[in-house]
Scaffold this motif. Structure first.
Motif, PDB file in Angstrom:
ATOM      1  N   GLY A  97       1.448  13.476 -11.559  1.00 10.41           N
ATOM      2  CA  GLY A  97       0.195  12.568 -11.748  1.00 10.41           C
ATOM      3  C   GLY A  97       0.263  11.215 -11.753  1.00 10.41           C
ATOM      4  O   GLY A  97       1.578  10.637 -11.913  1.00 10.41           O
ATOM      5  N   ILE A  98      -0.705  10.350 -11.787  1.00  9.22           N
ATOM      6  CA  ILE A  98      -0.410   8.863 -11.382  1.00  9.22           C
ATOM      7  C   ILE A  98      -1.763   8.409 -12.122  1.00  9.22           C
ATOM      8  O   ILE A  98      -2.781   8.937 -11.859  1.00  9.22           O
ATOM      9  CB  ILE A  98      -0.164   8.494 -10.176  1.00  9.22           C
ATOM     10  N   MET A  99      -1.552   6.832 -12.631  1.00 14.95           N
ATOM     11  CA  MET A  99      -2.891   6.348 -12.980  1.00 14.95           C
ATOM     12  C   MET A  99      -3.230   5.147 -12.096  1.00 14.95           C
ATOM     13  O   MET A  99      -2.215   4.030 -11.828  1.00 14.95           O
ATOM     14  CB  MET A  99      -2.602   5.661 -14.244  1.00 14.95           C
ATOM     15  N   MET A 100      -4.328   5.234 -11.551  1.00 15.90           N
ATOM     16  CA  MET A 100      -4.637   4.113 -10.538  1.00 15.90           C
ATOM     17  C   MET A 100      -5.320   2.958 -11.498  1.00 15.90           C
ATOM     18  O   MET A 100      -6.535   3.297 -11.901  1.00 15.90           O
ATOM     19  CB  MET A 100      -5.499   4.481  -9.389  1.00 15.90           C
ATOM     20  N   ALA A 101      -5.011   1.990 -11.828  1.00  8.54           N
ATOM     21  CA  ALA A 101      -5.550   0.873 -12.739  1.00  8.54           C
ATOM     22  C   ALA A 101      -6.246   0.009 -11.836  1.00  8.54           C
ATOM     23  O   ALA A 101      -6.691   0.571 -10.708  1.00  8.54           O
ATOM     24  CB  ALA A 101      -4.368  -0.005 -13.244  1.00  8.54           C
ATOM     25  N   ILE A 102      -7.151  -0.625 -12.665  1.00  4.02           N
ATOM     26  CA  ILE A 102      -8.397  -1.238 -11.880  1.00  4.02           C
ATOM     27  C   ILE A 102      -7.789  -2.291 -10.723  1.00  4.02           C
ATOM     28  O   ILE A 102      -8.598  -2.332  -9.838  1.00  4.02           O
ATOM     29  CB  ILE A 102      -9.188  -2.251 -12.867  1.00  4.02           C
ATOM     30  N   VAL A 144      -8.852  -2.454  -4.724  1.00  2.00           N
ATOM     31  CA  VAL A 144      -8.220  -2.679  -3.358  1.00  2.00           C
ATOM     32  C   VAL A 144      -8.724  -1.370  -2.501  1.00  2.00           C
ATOM     33  O   VAL A 144      -9.367  -1.548  -1.434  1.00  2.00           O
ATOM     34  CB  VAL A 144      -6.858  -2.396  -3.303  1.00  2.00           C
ATOM     35  N   PHE A 145      -8.926  -0.354  -3.255  1.00  2.00           N
ATOM     36  CA  PHE A 145      -9.612   1.224  -2.716  1.00  2.00           C
ATOM     37  C   PHE A 145     -10.880   0.787  -2.558  1.00  2.00           C
ATOM     38  O   PHE A 145     -11.694   1.406  -1.464  1.00  2.00           O
ATOM     39  CB  PHE A 145      -9.293   2.253  -3.597  1.00  2.00           C
ATOM     40  N   ASP A 146     -11.809  -0.038  -3.238  1.00  2.00           N
ATOM     41  CA  ASP A 146     -13.026  -0.123  -3.124  1.00  2.00           C
ATOM     42  C   ASP A 146     -13.223  -0.985  -1.777  1.00  2.00           C
ATOM     43  O   ASP A 146     -14.120  -0.864  -0.840  1.00  2.00           O
ATOM     44  CB  ASP A 146     -13.660  -1.045  -4.300  1.00  2.00           C
ATOM     45  N   TRP A 147     -12.498  -2.191  -1.506  1.00  6.03           N
ATOM     46  CA  TRP A 147     -12.381  -2.836  -0.382  1.00  6.03           C
ATOM     47  C   TRP A 147     -11.950  -1.932   0.883  1.00  6.03           C
ATOM     48  O   TRP A 147     -12.584  -2.298   2.059  1.00  6.03           O
ATOM     49  CB  TRP A 147     -11.245  -3.876  -0.505  1.00  6.03           C
ATOM     50  N   GLN A 162     -16.097  -4.022 -11.626  1.00  2.20           N
ATOM     51  CA  GLN A 162     -16.821  -2.914 -10.857  1.00  2.20           C
ATOM     52  C   GLN A 162     -15.903  -1.840 -10.604  1.00  2.20           C
ATOM     53  O   GLN A 162     -16.041  -1.221  -9.489  1.00  2.20           O
ATOM     54  CB  GLN A 162     -17.734  -3.467  -9.644  1.00  2.20           C
ATOM     55  N   SER A 163     -15.067  -1.526 -11.260  1.00  4.43           N
ATOM     56  CA  SER A 163     -14.009  -0.539 -10.943  1.00  4.43           C
ATOM     57  C   SER A 163     -13.440   0.072 -12.567  1.00  4.43           C
ATOM     58  O   SER A 163     -13.437  -0.713 -13.089  1.00  4.43           O
ATOM     59  CB  SER A 163     -12.813  -0.949 -10.263  1.00  4.43           C
ATOM     60  N   CYS A 164     -12.903   1.295 -12.555  1.00  4.66           N
ATOM     61  CA  CYS A 164     -12.114   1.598 -13.683  1.00  4.66           C
ATOM     62  C   CYS A 164     -11.018   2.325 -13.164  1.00  4.66           C
ATOM     63  O   CYS A 164     -10.630   2.780 -12.130  1.00  4.66           O
ATOM     64  CB  CYS A 164     -13.083   2.644 -14.348  1.00  4.66           C
ATOM     65  N   ASN A 165     -10.184   2.514 -14.407  1.00  3.08           N
ATOM     66  CA  ASN A 165      -8.898   3.264 -14.067  1.00  3.08           C
ATOM     67  C   ASN A 165      -9.226   4.843 -13.745  1.00  3.08           C
ATOM     68  O   ASN A 165     -10.071   5.410 -14.322  1.00  3.08           O
ATOM     69  CB  ASN A 165      -8.034   3.293 -15.767  1.00  3.08           C
TER      70      ASN A 165
END
Length: 372
Positions: free
Chosen positions: A42-47, A52-55, A95-98
């Motif tokens: 597992g992994i946590m993608m922080a804000i 970056v993924f939003d971009w 405008q993003s969350c973990n």
């Protein structure tokens, strides 16, 4: 001849591939494994990573494949919170969350967005030489010539070792088990990352999808080397911990020594640049290893908007990124030592409880704010 080669199809290499694709560059990613296999469950993608993924237009896909996390809690062995960091205000601001997610799911999303063509599996780099361009020698393959090379090949990077001839891997004196299990967590833990601090050991868990829970157990290696079972080490922790461990099939548990990289003087050479763990591997205590590789790819993308001179970009890239990654590597190392005190663990927990929420928020913001 290849124009751009990326060595390594981990999260950093795949994110960089997505960035280069967005900018219209041809590139090839070479991965030594016969398939893109997740390491670490597992992994946590922080804000910061999620921005970056939003971009890149991938935020929703990743959110849907994982589980949103709104709070980070540190507790004692009995599940009593010592420190809580609410992330809602920062989520609103950015405008993003973990998002906690299975690594395989994340890698699949990143790889599918690139398409199969640029990703070459079963290409294990043995040697890299600099002539007019770079000559890449892969095991049982013909050599490949490449003008520009990105080393996204992890803490044991061949690219770094052979071209930059630098980098010392440091042990943290700790080892960590990571597990993945189908487990029904009590509902109050569904939207939080939870970590328990004991004497010389800690245990964390987070829900990563409807059924799946990802957990990790870290110990000071010297003190617990005589134990054979993880359940024996954590027997004085709340029964929830033992239930999580016991519900996990043995093949779904991996164990690693915790290491990082002492800061490198330089991450780049002529037409060559390291990103992610190859440049600045960190211990996992801040959940920022992969997130920082993702930020590396993002900064390179932003610099490509202004220039196509890769050597100038590499120099500027290190200037921009250096301060933040050094802060994360050093802070993460210190947290790893502090969180695993063997004497004075109650004092440590008390000290943690004194840190005001506003300071926790400031620290969080320092990490999640992108530099460009």
């Amino acid at each position: 001849m290849n124009t751009i080669s990326i060595i390594g199809a981990g999260i950093g290499g795949l994110t960089l591939g997505n960035v280069l694709q967005q900018h219209g560059y041809d590139f090839t990613i070479y991965e030594s494994a016969p398939e893109i296999k997740p390491v670490g469950a597992g992994i946590m993608m922080a804000i910061n990573a999620m921005q970056v993924f939003d971009w890149l237009g991938l935020k929703e896909k990743i959110e849907n494949a994982g589980n949103k996390i709104h709070r980070i809690t540190i507790a004692n062995e009995s599940l009593q919170p010592v420190s809580e960091t609410e992330i809602l205000a920062l989520e609103y601001q950015y405008q993003s969350c973990n998002v906690a997610i299975h690594r395989a799911e994340l890698q699949k999303i990143l790889a599918e967005n690139i398409g199969q063509e640029p990703v070459k599996l079963n290409y294990s780099l043995q040697q890299i030489e600099k002539e007019e361009n770079y000559i890449l020698h892969f095991e049982n393959r013909s050599p490949i010539e490449s003008k520009i090379v990105f080393g996204a090949d992890g803490i044991k990077s061949q690219v770094r070792n052979q071209i930059l001839k630098t980098g010392t891997i440091r042990s943290a004196g700790q080892k960590c088990w990571r597990g993945l299990t189908d487990f029904e967590l009590p509902e109050k833990y569904h939207q939080e990352a939870f970590e328990m601090w004991g004497k010389g050991k800690r245990f964390g868990f987070v829900k990563i999808s409807n059924q799946k829970v990802y957990w990790y157990a870290c110990i000071n290696e010297k003190s617990f080397s005589h134990y054979t079972l993880i359940t024996d080490i954590f027997k004085e922790f709340d029964p929830l911990v033992l239930n999580i461990i016991e519900s996990t099939a043995e093949e779904n548990i991996i164990c690693n020594e915790i290491t990082d990289l002492s800061p490198l003087p330089k991450w780049y050479s002529d037409n060559l640049c390291l990103i992610g763990d190859a440049a600045h591997a960190t211990t996992p205590n801040m959940g920022q290893g992969a997130c920082q590789a993702i930020e590396d790819a993002y900064i390179i993308g932003r610099l490509l908007e202004k220039s196509q001179d890769f050597n100038a970009i590499f120099e500027e890239f290190q200037k921009i990124r250096r301060k933040k990654v050094d802060y994360i590597v050093n802070t993460s190392r210190s947290i790893g030592q502090f969180s695993q005190w063997e004497r004075g663990s109650q004092l440590r927990n008390f000290l943690m409880s004194l840190i005001p929420e506003s300071i926790q928020q400031k620290m969080a913001e320092k990490i999640i704010k992108l530099e460009l």
